[in-house]
Design a protein around this motif. Structure first.
Motif: not given
Length: 289
Positions: A34-37, A264-268
């Motif tokens: 969900n974050g990379i795109p 995506a912030t959660g991915v970071v």
């Protein structure tokens, strides 16, 4: 029957281990799918180094939140690690039994206090004190919700983790190390700080890493005392927003690219935690080698 019971228990333990691995894998898949795109659509550099966060204009730069998380976590480490480590040393080598019987439950109780209660304490006690002291020093700030306030609060919140793990590590060192150092002429303090503490370095580092993870992942308490202003600043007497606070504040009404940018912030943030754990693993392997 005994062999059958052992086989059943081996199966149960194996299933539990698989469940833990599966949970981590599912979290990773959810975040990255969900974050990379969103990162790709916004642009990696624009997302990571952008200084403006305006969802209404489809501008998503999280550099202020990254810097805010680093500032507050670093402040918590500066405040919490020395206090926690010295407290652990006191409890392991200096504390009388009567005082230990009171101090140990108190430090454990700190770990059980909900984050929201810490947040209220920060709002009612820490923030006003920071505001008053800053004004006495000539600062013209109008609010005590600052980087300093959040750092002090997080420094308190990570204490039980650092104290508990560090004390256990210190007590796990064989007493023969201390006796040998004293027999060679070392004082009580020198034996502790030159022999016992280095021998427990691996456990102490583990406690510090766990404390860092608690600090960088904290949300509710930080929201209540950090000011929640998405901006770049080097002034510890100004408010700032962290990555976790950014996600919680806006996720309730976010849709489309805005929601994906928050994920995506959660991915970071997840990558930050992985890097911290990887660094600890590397340091531990070097020590063992």
């Amino acid at each position: 029957m005994r062999n059958l019971l052992e086989m059943v228990m081996h199966g149960v333990f194996f299933v539990c281990a698989l469940a833990s691995i599966l949970a981590v894998a599912l979290i990773c898949v959810f975040l990255f799918v969900n974050g990379i795109p969103a990162i790709r659509e916004i642009g990696v550099l624009d997302f990571l180094t952008g200084t403006t966060w305006k969802p209404g204009n489809d501008i998503y730069g999280i550099l202020p939140m990254i810097v805010g998380s680093i500032y507050i976590t670093a402040g918590a480490i500066i405040i919490g690690v020395p206090i926690g480590l010295l407290t652990a040393i006191f409890m392991a080598f200096y504390c009388p039994k009567r005082i230990y019987g009171v101090l140990k439950p108190c430090t454990e109780l700190l770990a059980g206090i909900p984050s929201i209660v810490y947040g209220f304490f920060g709002m009612v006690v820490i923030a006003p004190v920071v505001l008053d002291v800053a004004k006495l020093c000539g600062s013209k700030i109008s609010s005590g919700s600052t980087i300093l306030s959040a750092s002090i609060l997080l420094g308190i919140m990570i204490l039980p983790t650092i104290i508990g793990v560090s004390e256990a590590a210190l007590r796990a060192v064989p007493n023969a190390y201390y006796e040998g150092a004293v027999a060679m002429g070392a004082t009580h303090e020198r034996a502790i700080f030159s022999v016992m503490l280095p021998a427990a370095k691996s456990g102490v580092l583990a406690g510090i890493v766990l404390g860092i993870g608690r600090a960088i992942g904290e949300t509710m308490a930080v929201i209540m005392v950090a000011g929640n202003q998405p901006r770049l600043t080097g002034n510890i007497l100004k408010g700032i927003r962290t990555m976790t606070a950014n996600i919680v504040i806006e996720m309730g009404y976010a849709t489309g690219l805005h929601r994906e940018a928050l994920i995506a912030t959660g991915v970071v943030l997840f990558v930050f935690i992985l890097l911290i754990n990887l660094t600890f693993s590397v340091l531990k392997r070097r020590k063992d080698a």
